[in-house]
Design an enzyme around this catalytic site. Structure first.
Site, PDB file in Angstrom:
ATOM      1  N   HIS A 151      14.715  85.881  27.540  1.00  0.00           N
ATOM      2  CA  HIS A 151      14.562  84.555  28.006  1.00  0.00           C
ATOM      3  C   HIS A 151      14.638  83.219  27.045  1.00  0.00           C
ATOM      4  O   HIS A 151      15.016  82.141  27.467  1.00  0.00           O
ATOM      5  CB  HIS A 151      13.129  84.388  28.872  1.00  0.00           C
ATOM      6  CG  HIS A 151      13.252  84.725  30.160  1.00  0.00           C
ATOM      7  ND1 HIS A 151      13.396  86.153  30.400  1.00  0.00           N
ATOM      8  CD2 HIS A 151      12.837  84.252  31.450  1.00  0.00           C
ATOM      9  CE1 HIS A 151      13.387  86.484  31.873  1.00  0.00           C
ATOM     10  NE2 HIS A 151      13.329  85.332  32.260  1.00  0.00           N
ATOM     11  N   ARG A 203      -7.901  71.471  45.338  1.00  0.00           N
ATOM     12  CA  ARG A 203      -8.299  72.820  44.238  1.00  0.00           C
ATOM     13  C   ARG A 203      -8.074  74.169  44.637  1.00  0.00           C
ATOM     14  O   ARG A 203      -8.717  75.121  44.097  1.00  0.00           O
ATOM     15  CB  ARG A 203      -9.703  72.512  43.914  1.00  0.00           C
ATOM     16  CG  ARG A 203     -10.189  71.042  43.532  1.00  0.00           C
ATOM     17  CD  ARG A 203     -11.662  71.237  42.890  1.00  0.00           C
ATOM     18  NE  ARG A 203     -11.988  69.907  42.345  1.00  0.00           N
ATOM     19  CZ  ARG A 203     -12.677  68.908  43.106  1.00  0.00           C
ATOM     20  NH1 ARG A 203     -13.086  69.296  44.209  1.00  0.00           N
ATOM     21  NH2 ARG A 203     -13.060  67.954  42.472  1.00  0.00           N
ATOM     22  N   HIS A 228      20.175  80.765  36.015  1.00  0.00           N
ATOM     23  CA  HIS A 228      18.910  81.410  35.151  1.00  0.00           C
ATOM     24  C   HIS A 228      19.119  82.918  34.910  1.00  0.00           C
ATOM     25  O   HIS A 228      19.049  83.442  33.933  1.00  0.00           O
ATOM     26  CB  HIS A 228      17.672  81.098  36.066  1.00  0.00           C
ATOM     27  CG  HIS A 228      16.629  81.871  35.246  1.00  0.00           C
ATOM     28  ND1 HIS A 228      16.069  81.422  34.095  1.00  0.00           N
ATOM     29  CD2 HIS A 228      15.783  82.923  35.774  1.00  0.00           C
ATOM     30  CE1 HIS A 228      14.850  82.139  33.651  1.00  0.00           C
ATOM     31  NE2 HIS A 228      14.851  83.054  34.695  1.00  0.00           N
ATOM     32  N   ASN A 277       9.527  88.388  29.107  1.00  0.00           N
ATOM     33  CA  ASN A 277      10.174  87.272  28.733  1.00  0.00           C
ATOM     34  C   ASN A 277      11.422  87.720  27.924  1.00  0.00           C
ATOM     35  O   ASN A 277      12.296  86.996  27.286  1.00  0.00           O
ATOM     36  CB  ASN A 277       9.538  86.274  27.785  1.00  0.00           C
ATOM     37  CG  ASN A 277       8.454  85.545  28.499  1.00  0.00           C
ATOM     38  OD1 ASN A 277       8.910  85.032  29.513  1.00  0.00           O
ATOM     39  ND2 ASN A 277       7.269  85.452  28.095  1.00  0.00           N
ATOM     40  N   HIS A 298      16.887  80.678  27.682  1.00  0.00           N
ATOM     41  CA  HIS A 298      16.430  79.214  28.206  1.00  0.00           C
ATOM     42  C   HIS A 298      16.906  78.222  27.326  1.00  0.00           C
ATOM     43  O   HIS A 298      17.410  76.993  27.674  1.00  0.00           O
ATOM     44  CB  HIS A 298      14.876  79.020  27.922  1.00  0.00           C
ATOM     45  CG  HIS A 298      14.223  79.469  28.953  1.00  0.00           C
ATOM     46  ND1 HIS A 298      12.573  79.560  28.939  1.00  0.00           N
ATOM     47  CD2 HIS A 298      14.538  80.023  30.392  1.00  0.00           C
ATOM     48  CE1 HIS A 298      12.317  80.330  30.163  1.00  0.00           C
ATOM     49  NE2 HIS A 298      13.141  80.468  31.023  1.00  0.00           N
TER      50      HIS A 298
END
Length: 369
Positions: free
Chosen positions: A249, A121, A267, A246, A253
């Site tokens: 992006h 966790r 990328h 972003n 993408h």
């Protein structure tokens, strides 16, 4: 060396940008080395170049490095890789109070960060980014994820590192294409929110790309400061401020998906071309002047990055590219916000973009040049 705090409520940490940081790792990261061994998850290429340096520093402090190698490339951000890494960390008896070290680029940072987010966790980790792209982007801000058959970075968690050591020496071992790909993210900070920085890069792109120390450190530090400000304002991307990161992006993408997330388009290269497309689409919509859009195009082209879709030699339509966008994790209530520009340094989030119009625009770009 530049010291840049990432100010988060109760969980602030520091990004250090400079040289020789891996040589002095045991000193720089001393608070996070509490056992006689340290677990290091490493990109195989990064380990070949910097493993000995890291190992010597730790061993001189009486700490044994325990290595877990990750194959380079996006394919390592998978369920299988995540399972393998978490099983290995459990076998190393990693406890919640321990810190795992991530040596490499964004793939290793994302994979390690996600594994640490879910292990018992949540345990700590330290980022040791060895690519320009990772130093200015993925190592800062706590976004961790893996890819799935449905798309890129769709399964992940926000899990902040405890420390980021951006050693500029590591960039000397990168292929020039990787340096240029990382530079795209540097340029992004100027385009989205800092016209002065964009102008500075117009004048100094060559010296940054040539890894000249003074220009390189300033470019990386200014980029990290820009991201740190945005992350502090909107850590989990709920107010819209972080969504501005972003820029490029959504288009990028889609292009990555069309090229199969392969080496055909890295990328950073996709982000660079995505910024050009965002600027041109903004100009087409009358949001910014055509000359500013051309300045963005020239800055991308001058860095040796793709500035035209035609350079990719794609056999697709604008509709096919927008179809990829429908799998974007930023989809909200069936609509896809786009980061557009009112000028250089003036990005904003537009939630009312018509995808059919974007498809028509992309058809024009596919047929041009």
């Amino acid at each position: 060396m530049a010291l840049i705090p990432v100010q988060l409520a109760g969980r602030s940490y520091e990004v250090r940008v400079g040289t020789g940081l891996l040589y002095d790792l045991a000193v720089e990261a001393k608070p996070f080395l509490r056992k006689r061994y340290a677990c290091i998850v490493a990109d195989a290429n990064a380990r070949r170049s910097w493993g000995e340096t890291v190992g010597r520093s730790l061993e001189a402090a009486g700490i044994a490095p325990r290595w877990y190698d990750v194959a380079p490339g996006e394919a390592s951000k998978s369920w299988e890789s995540l399972a393998g890494l978490t099983d290995w960390l459990l076998k190393q008896n990693v406890e919640r109070g321990d810190h795992v070290f991530a040596l490499g680029g964004g793939v290793v940072g994302d994979l390690t960060g996600f594994a640490c987010a879910i292990l018992k966790r949540g345990c700590g980790f330290v980022q040791l980014p060895t690519t320009l792209l990772a130093q200015v982007d993925s190592s800062v801000g706590g976004k961790t994820a893996i890819n799935t058959s449905a798309g890129k970075n769709l399964v992940g968690a926000f899990h902040q590192p405890s420390l980021v050591l951006a050693d500029l020496d590591t960039l000397s071992t990168l292929p020039s294409r990787e340096v240029r790909a990382g530079y795209a993210e540097v340029l992004k900070y100027g385009v989205l929110g800092d016209n002065d920085f964009f102008e500075w890069l117009e004048d100094r792109a060559y010296s940054v790309l040539a890894l000249q120390r003074q220009s390189l450190e300033e470019a990386v530090a200014r980029s990290v400061r820009a991201k740190a400000r945005i992350v502090a304002e909107d850590e989990r991307e709920t107010s819209g401020a972080r969504a501005l990161l972003n820029l490029g992006h959504t288009f990028g993408h889609a292009l990555e998906a069309e090229t199969g997330f392969s080496d055909k388009l890295l990328h950073g290269e996709a982000v660079a071309l995505g910024m050009v497309l965002a600027a041109r689409y903004s100009a087409r919509q009358g949001l910014m002047g055509g000359e500013d859009a051309e300045r963005v195009t020239r800055a991308v082209d001058a860095a040796g990055l793709p500035a035209e879709i035609s350079a990719l030699d794609l056999c697709c339509t604008g509709a096919a590219l927008t179809a990829h966008m429908l799998h974007d994790k930023k989809m909200d209530a069936g609509s896809l916000p786009f980061v557009l520009l009112r000028g250089i340094g003036a990005a904003y989030l537009d939630g009312e973009v018509n995808l059919a119009d974007v498809a028509a625009f992309l058809d024009e770009q596919l047929q041009a040049h």
